[in-house]
Design a protein around this motif. Structure first.
Motif, PDB file in Angstrom:
ATOM      1  N   ASP A 263     -25.116 -16.982 -58.787  1.00  0.00           N
ATOM      2  CA  ASP A 263     -24.887 -18.492 -58.374  1.00  0.00           C
ATOM      3  C   ASP A 263     -23.602 -18.837 -59.019  1.00  0.00           C
ATOM      4  OD1 ASP A 263     -24.729 -21.070 -57.695  1.00  0.00           O
ATOM      5  OD2 ASP A 263     -26.903 -21.192 -57.304  1.00  0.00           O
ATOM      6  N   PRO A 264     -22.450 -18.695 -58.295  1.00  0.00           N
ATOM      7  CA  PRO A 264     -21.222 -19.158 -58.847  1.00  0.00           C
ATOM      8  C   PRO A 264     -20.800 -20.725 -58.567  1.00  0.00           C
ATOM      9  CG  PRO A 264     -20.820 -18.277 -56.818  1.00  0.00           C
ATOM     10  CD  PRO A 264     -22.161 -18.392 -56.875  1.00  0.00           C
ATOM     11  N   VAL A 265     -21.439 -21.531 -59.145  1.00  0.00           N
ATOM     12  CA  VAL A 265     -21.396 -23.034 -58.954  1.00  0.00           C
ATOM     13  C   VAL A 265     -19.901 -23.422 -59.260  1.00  0.00           C
ATOM     14  CG1 VAL A 265     -22.013 -25.282 -59.608  1.00  0.00           C
ATOM     15  CG2 VAL A 265     -23.604 -23.483 -59.765  1.00  0.00           C
ATOM     16  N   ALA A 266     -19.204 -23.910 -58.102  1.00  0.00           N
ATOM     17  CA  ALA A 266     -18.035 -24.808 -58.377  1.00  0.00           C
ATOM     18  C   ALA A 266     -16.792 -23.700 -58.701  1.00  0.00           C
ATOM     19  CB  ALA A 266     -18.071 -25.940 -59.441  1.00  0.00           C
ATOM     20  N   VAL A 267     -17.178 -22.551 -58.300  1.00  0.00           N
ATOM     21  CA  VAL A 267     -16.195 -21.444 -58.561  1.00  0.00           C
ATOM     22  C   VAL A 267     -14.747 -21.554 -58.264  1.00  0.00           C
ATOM     23  CG1 VAL A 267     -16.572 -19.950 -56.579  1.00  0.00           C
ATOM     24  CG2 VAL A 267     -16.019 -18.771 -58.862  1.00  0.00           C
ATOM     25  N   GLY A 268     -14.389 -22.548 -57.419  1.00  0.00           N
ATOM     26  CA  GLY A 268     -12.994 -22.881 -57.072  1.00  0.00           C
ATOM     27  C   GLY A 268     -12.186 -23.373 -58.119  1.00  0.00           C
TER      28      GLY A 268
ATOM     29  N   ARG B 118     -13.516 -21.736 -63.993  1.00  0.00           N
ATOM     30  CA  ARG B 118     -14.754 -21.020 -63.361  1.00  0.00           C
ATOM     31  C   ARG B 118     -14.475 -19.808 -62.903  1.00  0.00           C
ATOM     32  NH1 ARG B 118     -19.316 -25.330 -62.855  1.00  0.00           N
ATOM     33  NH2 ARG B 118     -18.879 -26.409 -64.596  1.00  0.00           N
TER      34      ARG B 118
ATOM     35  N   GLY C  36     -24.045 -19.064 -52.596  1.00  0.00           N
ATOM     36  CA  GLY C  36     -23.366 -20.162 -52.773  1.00  0.00           C
ATOM     37  C   GLY C  36     -22.989 -20.893 -51.734  1.00  0.00           C
TER      38      GLY C  36
ATOM     39  N   GLU D 129     -17.774 -22.104 -52.127  1.00  0.00           N
ATOM     40  CA  GLU D 129     -17.758 -21.118 -53.128  1.00  0.00           C
ATOM     41  C   GLU D 129     -17.716 -19.659 -52.377  1.00  0.00           C
ATOM     42  OE1 GLU D 129     -20.808 -24.080 -55.822  1.00  0.00           O
ATOM     43  OE2 GLU D 129     -21.632 -22.629 -54.390  1.00  0.00           O
TER      44      GLU D 129
ATOM     45  N   TRP E 126     -14.215 -18.860 -51.682  1.00  0.00           N
ATOM     46  CA  TRP E 126     -13.304 -18.427 -52.870  1.00  0.00           C
ATOM     47  C   TRP E 126     -13.456 -16.690 -52.942  1.00  0.00           C
ATOM     48  CZ3 TRP E 126     -14.503 -15.588 -57.226  1.00  0.00           C
ATOM     49  CH2 TRP E 126     -13.255 -15.367 -58.162  1.00  0.00           C
TER      50      TRP E 126
ATOM     51  N   ILE F  56     -19.849 -29.521 -56.717  1.00  0.00           N
ATOM     52  CA  ILE F  56     -21.043 -28.533 -56.127  1.00  0.00           C
ATOM     53  C   ILE F  56     -21.120 -29.063 -54.855  1.00  0.00           C
ATOM     54  CG2 ILE F  56     -21.910 -28.387 -58.447  1.00  0.00           C
ATOM     55  CD1 ILE F  56     -24.049 -30.675 -57.730  1.00  0.00           C
TER      56      ILE F  56
ATOM     57  N   GLN G 237     -24.688 -17.430 -47.853  1.00  0.00           N
ATOM     58  CA  GLN G 237     -23.856 -18.801 -48.031  1.00  0.00           C
ATOM     59  C   GLN G 237     -24.746 -19.733 -47.306  1.00  0.00           C
ATOM     60  OE1 GLN G 237     -19.259 -18.858 -46.333  1.00  0.00           O
ATOM     61  NE2 GLN G 237     -20.620 -19.636 -44.705  1.00  0.00           N
TER      62      GLN G 237
END
Lengths: 253, 253, 253
Positions: free
Chosen positions: A89-94, A98, A116, A120, A123, A134, A159
């Motif tokens: 779970d790549p929270v706020a990967v942008g 991160r 995500g 996310e 990205w 988030i 997604q």
């Protein structure tokens, strides 16, 4: 849906989490009401042995840090070695830090499912989707991004949004259940990622696992929303009630 | 009150938290039901970039540590540099370690608002107020302490208690809404600090922001208490329901 | 039961926790609704001074780590020096890393009460009891294990399960209150450990303290379960309501 829920209830899989510190209790509750067992770890030295008793691993980068980097790597690599499915779970990967954290992580471990929101998942497809932090604000047609992300990463993509898109890059499914209060809720995404962990623990069909997890949470969310459309606080409790009742349906009936 | 709530709902400000680990979920929920977006961080390396997308910063020392000291400094200094408002919640600052931690912190960063109970605010005024741990037992007339604390620190003070006192050292306002169950609730103060973060994100009038946050939480607390005066567990959910309904009032009506 | 609850309500003891990061909010709430004050720490430098104002200490190894090892030692040793009672919750102690962590800890500090499930308490008795992670599946007759664990450790044992067993190795008591939803709930054990902390803070009779804590939580659990046997989400709130009402019984009546 019923079959996988029955599998979880009967097999009681253990889902090991490197968790988002904000939402740990709620994620543990979500895994638990399905009939699976949640376990969280914060120590690299126990990674190998906890993965050994776990049936799936969930890595949530919501409160990632350099201090916890070795933990993400150790748990992920142990899971790969031991052939346990890994959900990311790549929270706020942008965000830049991160982004490089997750990039580094994917160079060291293989993940089977990525869950995500549209921003996310976008990205991973190299696309910038509106949304910050988030909360990704939905736009139309992010299906192509999800398919692209699956092809880029080799992972099954879950997604979430107004329409959930689940894809392995070849086959794509959509889940249209939805509820305002689920979107409003802090940690709904994290909960779903934990639930995906419970589902991939009982089937090798990750597409079905992701689809089912999204359906289950979506239906529970709709039921709970119906009980009080303007009550996001009460919603949390009734959501867990609904999840539990779905998971226990045959037992209760 | 309505105007600022509308501003939050329309602007959806991002409130970045160096949070109390105990109450993170609840604080995130409180920020969220107002219509703002909560984000928590635990990594100094992402401080600058997260502050850049944030509209306000909340530093809560409830679970402070030497390990997290660089995080408090980095987020606070980034907010100062980027002219983002900073709210400080100095949990149990009367204890020696916490006192020197906060003293050191205030030498390195400027805070715009300090939210605390009478014992905590009293500390900034150099006065010892009865109370230990996180629960300050109320006494009469702490107004002078709050004014003094504002003058000493240059920050707007939001002192919570039976009567909330909001002051910038010149002007002073009181909020008399109150509810037993809000006082009983672990994290109510932390929630208010998070909410103050959402309000200072949409106005430069910090006195009004603090007053409004205290009013909103107080009124929601009264509504929720009325639904079950002896039900502090149920209260948490109904409090969030009430906050959400106040924030969405125009939309719902 | 009434006497100790009255003591807690009147003395408002402070219970200091080195907490399980997953369940901190819920444990704090449980301590709080009884009328005691919860405080969590994550910093070794404040251990001595927080123990000084505390009336009991609870060490929960649910999210133990090498990084937090000095904290467990410092808080435990300070409590021993200052003659404050120490409660240990050895979450999943059967796992190798956790086993050696707890073994090392018990070489450095004295604990007065150990609260765990049958698998965890069995470990202290040198017996392997079925169960993995945090969920021990009950079997018959674990009483002998609990007595043995008490004799091995010198601590009063609070072993929870379908029947709770409280023993100091000489005298043994059983609590038969029970509720499905309490067993289903993530953090119920942690909550009980926190509550034991509140009870040992107001009496030197740790057997009575453990028994009373188990009774109070068990009765509250039964009341809350009765309100919705298939509603584990709503249960959390109604459990806190019931605990509060029991603690406030004389005040409310």
């Amino acid at each position: 849906m019923t079959t996988l829920l029955t599998n979880i209830r009967e097999q009681q899989p253990l889902v090991l989490n490197v968790a988002n510190l904000v939402t740990m209790q709620r994620v543990a509750d979500a895994i638990n009401v399905l009939g699976a067992s949640p376990l969280m770890t914060d120590e690299v030295a126990e990674a190998e042995e906890l993965v050994a008793i776990a049936d799936a691993v969930v890595l949530n980068t919501g409160t990632l840090s350099e201090a916890r980097w070795p933990l993400f790597v150790a748990v992920g690599q142990a899971a790969n070695r031991q052939h346990k499915p890994v959900v990311l779970d790549p929270v706020a990967v942008g965000m830049p830090y991160r982004a490089q954290f997750v990039t580094r992580l994917l160079e060291m471990i293989t993940v089977d499912v990525i869950r995500g929101n549209a921003a996310e998942i976008g990205w991973f497809a190299g696309v910038t989707v509106a949304g910050q932090g988030i909360d990704a604000h939905e736009t139309d047609a992010h299906v192509a991004n999800a398919v692209n992300a699956a092809q880029q990463t080799g992972a099954t993509i879950v997604q979430t949004g107004v329409i959930d898109v689940i894809t392995d890059g070849q086959s794509t499914r959509q889940v249209t259940t939805n509820s305002l209060l689920l979107a409003v809720n802090v940690g709904a995404g994290d909960m779903l990622s934990g639930m995906v962990g419970a589902f991939v623990a009982v089937t090798d069909d990750y597409l079905l696992a992701g689809e089912t997890a999204a359906q289950v949470l979506g239906q529970a969310g709709e039921q709970a929303t119906a009980q009080g459309p303007n009550q996001p606080g009460t919603f949390v409790a009734t959501l867990f009630d609904a999840l539990y009742q779905m998971a226990q349906a045959e037992v209760i009936a």
